[in-house]
Enzyme design. Structure first.
Site, PDB file in Angstrom:
ATOM      1  N   THR A 112       0.870  -1.192   0.000  1.00 15.87           N
ATOM      2  CA  THR A 112       0.000   0.000   0.000  1.00 15.87           C
ATOM      3  C   THR A 112       0.900   1.234   0.000  1.00 15.87           C
ATOM      4  O   THR A 112       1.641   1.463   0.955  1.00 15.87           O
ATOM      5  CB  THR A 112      -0.898  -0.021   1.248  1.00 15.87           C
ATOM      6  OG1 THR A 112      -1.646  -1.240   1.224  1.00 15.87           O
ATOM      7  CG2 THR A 112      -1.837   1.174   1.270  1.00 15.87           C
ATOM      8  N   GLU A 158      -6.677 -10.257   6.488  1.00 12.18           N
ATOM      9  CA  GLU A 158      -6.078 -11.304   7.304  1.00 12.18           C
ATOM     10  C   GLU A 158      -7.204 -12.111   7.946  1.00 12.18           C
ATOM     11  O   GLU A 158      -8.237 -11.567   8.304  1.00 12.18           O
ATOM     12  CB  GLU A 158      -5.180 -10.690   8.383  1.00 12.18           C
ATOM     13  CG  GLU A 158      -3.887 -10.152   7.797  1.00 12.18           C
ATOM     14  CD  GLU A 158      -2.997  -9.456   8.819  1.00 12.18           C
ATOM     15  OE1 GLU A 158      -3.160  -9.692  10.017  1.00 12.18           O
ATOM     16  OE2 GLU A 158      -2.156  -8.659   8.387  1.00 12.18           O
ATOM     17  N   GLY A 202     -17.325  -1.658  18.536  1.00 10.90           N
ATOM     18  CA  GLY A 202     -16.360  -2.379  19.363  1.00 10.90           C
ATOM     19  C   GLY A 202     -15.370  -1.424  19.984  1.00 10.90           C
ATOM     20  O   GLY A 202     -15.643  -0.221  20.105  1.00 10.90           O
ATOM     21  N   CYS A 258      -3.134  -2.230   8.892  1.00  5.60           N
ATOM     22  CA  CYS A 258      -3.555  -1.457   7.716  1.00  5.60           C
ATOM     23  C   CYS A 258      -4.377  -0.214   8.035  1.00  5.60           C
ATOM     24  O   CYS A 258      -3.950   0.891   7.730  1.00  5.60           O
ATOM     25  CB  CYS A 258      -4.327  -2.367   6.761  1.00  5.60           C
ATOM     26  SG  CYS A 258      -3.258  -3.625   6.041  1.00  5.60           S
ATOM     27  N   ARG A 263      -0.502  -6.237  15.484  1.00  7.65           N
ATOM     28  CA  ARG A 263      -0.117  -4.855  15.224  1.00  7.65           C
ATOM     29  C   ARG A 263      -1.300  -3.919  15.514  1.00  7.65           C
ATOM     30  O   ARG A 263      -2.395  -4.139  15.019  1.00  7.65           O
ATOM     31  CB  ARG A 263       0.374  -4.704  13.776  1.00  7.65           C
ATOM     32  CG  ARG A 263       1.726  -5.404  13.568  1.00  7.65           C
ATOM     33  CD  ARG A 263       2.199  -5.340  12.141  1.00  7.65           C
ATOM     34  NE  ARG A 263       1.537  -6.300  11.276  1.00  7.65           N
ATOM     35  CZ  ARG A 263       1.889  -6.531  10.002  1.00  7.65           C
ATOM     36  NH1 ARG A 263       2.892  -5.860   9.470  1.00  7.65           N
ATOM     37  NH2 ARG A 263       1.243  -7.429   9.278  1.00  7.65           N
TER      38      ARG A 263
HETATM   39  P1  NAD Z   1       4.890  -7.822   6.754  1.00  5.96           P
HETATM   40  O1  NAD Z   1       5.640  -6.952   7.702  1.00  5.96           O
HETATM   41  O2  NAD Z   1       4.088  -8.964   7.266  1.00  5.96           O
HETATM   42  O3  NAD Z   1       5.879  -8.402   5.642  1.00  5.96           O
HETATM   43  C1  NAD Z   1       6.879  -7.678   5.029  1.00  5.96           C
HETATM   44  C2  NAD Z   1       8.055  -8.594   4.736  1.00  5.96           C
HETATM   45  O4  NAD Z   1       9.028  -7.864   3.981  1.00  5.96           O
HETATM   46  C3  NAD Z   1       8.772  -9.094   5.986  1.00  5.96           C
HETATM   47  O5  NAD Z   1       8.849 -10.506   5.945  1.00  5.96           O
HETATM   48  C4  NAD Z   1      10.171  -8.456   5.899  1.00  5.96           C
HETATM   49  O6  NAD Z   1      11.196  -9.280   6.432  1.00  5.96           O
HETATM   50  C5  NAD Z   1      10.314  -8.293   4.399  1.00  5.96           C
HETATM   51  N1  NAD Z   1      11.323  -7.323   3.976  1.00  5.96           N
HETATM   52  C6  NAD Z   1      11.642  -6.121   4.516  1.00  5.96           C
HETATM   53  N2  NAD Z   1      12.610  -5.533   3.800  1.00  5.96           N
HETATM   54  C7  NAD Z   1      12.930  -6.370   2.808  1.00  5.96           C
HETATM   55  C8  NAD Z   1      13.861  -6.324   1.732  1.00  5.96           C
HETATM   56  N3  NAD Z   1      14.661  -5.291   1.572  1.00  5.96           N
HETATM   57  N4  NAD Z   1      13.927  -7.375   0.880  1.00  5.96           N
HETATM   58  C9  NAD Z   1      13.104  -8.435   1.043  1.00  5.96           C
HETATM   59  N5  NAD Z   1      12.206  -8.534   2.041  1.00  5.96           N
HETATM   60  C10 NAD Z   1      12.113  -7.514   2.899  1.00  5.96           C
HETATM   61  O7  NAD Z   1       3.938  -6.825   5.944  1.00  5.96           O
HETATM   62  P2  NAD Z   1       2.524  -7.162   5.277  1.00  5.96           P
HETATM   63  O8  NAD Z   1       1.445  -7.147   6.305  1.00  5.96           O
HETATM   64  O9  NAD Z   1       2.658  -8.350   4.381  1.00  5.96           O
HETATM   65  O10 NAD Z   1       2.299  -5.850   4.388  1.00  5.96           O
HETATM   66  C11 NAD Z   1       3.066  -5.596   3.224  1.00  5.96           C
HETATM   67  C12 NAD Z   1       2.384  -4.468   2.455  1.00  5.96           C
HETATM   68  O11 NAD Z   1       1.076  -4.870   2.047  1.00  5.96           O
HETATM   69  C13 NAD Z   1       2.184  -3.189   3.259  1.00  5.96           C
HETATM   70  O12 NAD Z   1       2.315  -2.075   2.424  1.00  5.96           O
HETATM   71  C14 NAD Z   1       0.736  -3.298   3.729  1.00  5.96           C
HETATM   72  O13 NAD Z   1       0.157  -2.042   3.972  1.00  5.96           O
HETATM   73  C15 NAD Z   1       0.094  -3.963   2.521  1.00  5.96           C
HETATM   74  N6  NAD Z   1      -1.128  -4.714   2.830  1.00  5.96           N
HETATM   75  C16 NAD Z   1      -1.209  -5.494   3.937  1.00  5.96           C
HETATM   76  C17 NAD Z   1      -2.357  -6.236   4.182  1.00  5.96           C
HETATM   77  C18 NAD Z   1      -2.474  -7.089   5.406  1.00  5.96           C
HETATM   78  O14 NAD Z   1      -3.595  -7.525   5.713  1.00  5.96           O
HETATM   79  N7  NAD Z   1      -1.406  -7.384   6.128  1.00  5.96           N
HETATM   80  C19 NAD Z   1      -3.433  -6.187   3.282  1.00  5.96           C
HETATM   81  C20 NAD Z   1      -3.310  -5.399   2.142  1.00  5.96           C
HETATM   82  C21 NAD Z   1      -2.149  -4.662   1.926  1.00  5.96           C
END
Ligand code: NAD
Length: 443
Positions: free
Chosen positions: A121, A153, A254, A261, A329
């Site tokens: 995002t 999630e 709630g 997010c 988180r």
């Molecule tokens: P996360 O923290 O779970 O995962 C990120 C991963 O990136 C980690 O495993 C970390 O070790 C890795 N990482 C960091 N730097 C790196 C690098 N230089 N090279 C390779 N790997 C690296 O994050 P997430 O929840 O998966 O979210 C990722 C993105 O997706 C964010 O922008 C978030 O806003 C977006 N998003 C998340 C969700 C959700 O439900 N979690 C839903 C939609 C969008």
């Protein structure tokens, strides 16, 4: 098709696994060596219903690979997804250091045309920055595409395999063709692949999350009014939700929204708005109300115990920011824990999946129970912070047997107030009248 996913967290692991499931050969790259070792050895690193089964199948059938090495990981990949963190920076805007850092590296090592996809995002204009960061060093042609992720999630696999829609922002016919090919198996039932310009795609993700956070917050404010006016928020919810323009979903009040997010995305959109000279008034209010809502139960708890929480023992059910995930988180439970510990209370918590993560964060400041009933031993009150299904119809006789007082503060409105009244509990929830008992007292 050969694809690569950079970042193997909640989004990256689900993305990589689901693309492998439709026959692609996927390499997931992460800088976390421990994570990569575990995943390569068949050990899943997050709790997400349904994920482990397809993860193991695709690993076994060698369509899914893990590495820490970016260069070998992207070899021959036609599409490269960036699923990297975009946490809030000090000023609340999305911190792009991970995304742009990887983009810079990619510029040095790309050796053939590829589509680079922002799945993280990211604020409007990021694809242009990513393009620039790659172009500084790259000798080959490439396209940067925005493909924001809408998975939730807890139901991430289902959301990814059967998305309501897939949004793709691109100005390149070549990239559009490849993205079409990759996503075709996921939209066979007719849900749309929506192609648009890159900036609109980037904004779509923030608009969606901010709207949903606003919807929750609106109901939380209605719940506040219900408490003050003697109305029942469940009735109001049913009453307004039957209107198709409003809809039944996301109307449950709630103790505030949390997670990785909504809080950060609302904040980032407010910040982006300021940067273009626009004061996004609604979202500022949403953030204020949500901060207050996370601690909504605390004054009620204090009032019940006559302002003295020192030495009181609380059982806490639910730590994850929502059910069916181990993600903590911005979880409201963490804010409640902090407030109660500051008052000198003790806490024994239970969560089906998130205890390990909370333990890493708070250490032995609170205790953790083996199951939901053990957490209740000698408790002065039960607090509920996450609506896990297994909390919905508990064995109330067991609850009574373990607890010191028959007192429940429910941040998720799990129980029917009439049932709870008959069972003799003091019960306070959100947007509904408190159930009080003549014989209950706070000491
Ligand atoms: P996360 O923290 O779970 O995962 C990120 C991963 O990136 C980690 O495993 C970390 O070790 C890795 N990482 C960091 N730097 C790196 C690098 N230089 N090279 C390779 N790997 C690296 O994050 P997430 O929840 O998966 O979210 C990722 C993105 O997706 C964010 O922008 C978030 O806003 C977006 N998003 C998340 C969700 C959700 O439900 N979690 C839903 C939609 C969008």
């Amino acid at each position: 098709m050969k694809i690569a996913v950079v970042g193997t967290g909640y989004v990256g692991l689900v993305t990589g696994t689901c693309f492998a499931e439709t026959g692609n050969e996927v390499t997931c790259i992460d800088i976390d060596q421990r994570k990569v070792d575990k995943l390569s050895a068949g050990e899943i690193t997050i709790y997400e219903p349904g994920l482990e089964k397809i993860f193991l199948r695709n690993l076994k059938e060698e369509r899914l690979h893990f590495t820490t090495d970016l260069q070998s990981g992207i070899k021959d990949a036609k599409i490269l997804f960036l699923a990297l963190p975009t946490p809030p920076g000090e000023d609340g805007s999305a911190d792009l250091k991970y995304v742009l850092g990887v983009a810079k590296e990619l510029g040095k090592i790309l050796d053939q045309y590829a589509v680079i996809v922002d799945k993280s995002t990211v604020p409007v204009g990021t694809a242009e920055k990513v393009h620039q960061a790659i172009a500084e060093n790259s000798k080959v042609e490439f396209d940067v595409v925005s493909n924001p992720e809408f998975l939730r999630e807890g139901v991430a696999v289902e959301d990814f395999m059967k998305p309501d829609r897939v949004v793709i922002g691109t100005d390149s016919e070549r990239a559009k063709k490849l993205m079409n090919e990759l996503y075709a198996p996921f939209v066979r039932s007719g849900n749309p692949l929506i192609f648009m310009d890159i900036r609109s795609a980037e904004l779509t993700k923030y608009a969606a999350n901010s709207f949903l956070a606003t919807k929750i917050t609106f109901m939380n404010e209605i719940a506040q009014l219900c408490e003050k006016m003697g109305a029942d928020v469940d009735m109001v919810r049913l009453g307004i939700g039957s209107d198709a323009r409003i809809g039944k979903r996301f109307l449950f009040p709630g103790i505030g929204y949390g997670g990785s997010c909504f809080p950060k995305d609302v904040q980032a959109l407010v910040k982006s708005s300021v940067e273009v000279g626009y004061d996004f008034k609604i979202l500022n209010a949403v953030m204020d109300v949500n901060e207050r809502q996370k601690l909504h139960l605390i004054p009620k708890i204090k009032a019940y115990f006559n302002g003295e929480l020192k030495g009181k023992k609380f059982a806490l059910w639910g730590l994850a920011f929502k059910p069916n995930t181990d993600d903590i988180r911005e979880a409201p439970a963490l804010y409640m824990i902090e407030a109660l510990l500051t008052e000198g209370a003790t806490i024994t918590a239970f969560d089906p999946e998130a205890m390990k993560n909370v333990k890493e964060l708070v250490g032995d400041q609170i205790e953790f129970a083996e199951n939901q009933y053990d957490a209740l031993q000698d408790a002065d009150a039960l607090l509920i912070a996450t609506e896990w299904n297994e909390f919905r119809t508990p064995d109330f006789l067991r609850i009574v047997k373990h607890m010191k007082n028959k007192v429940i503060f429910d941040g998720r409105n799990l129980f029917d107030t009439d049932t709870i009244r008959e069972l003799g509990f003091h019960y306070e929830s959100i947007g509904r009248s408190a159930v009080t008992q003549n014989n209950s007292h706070g000491q």
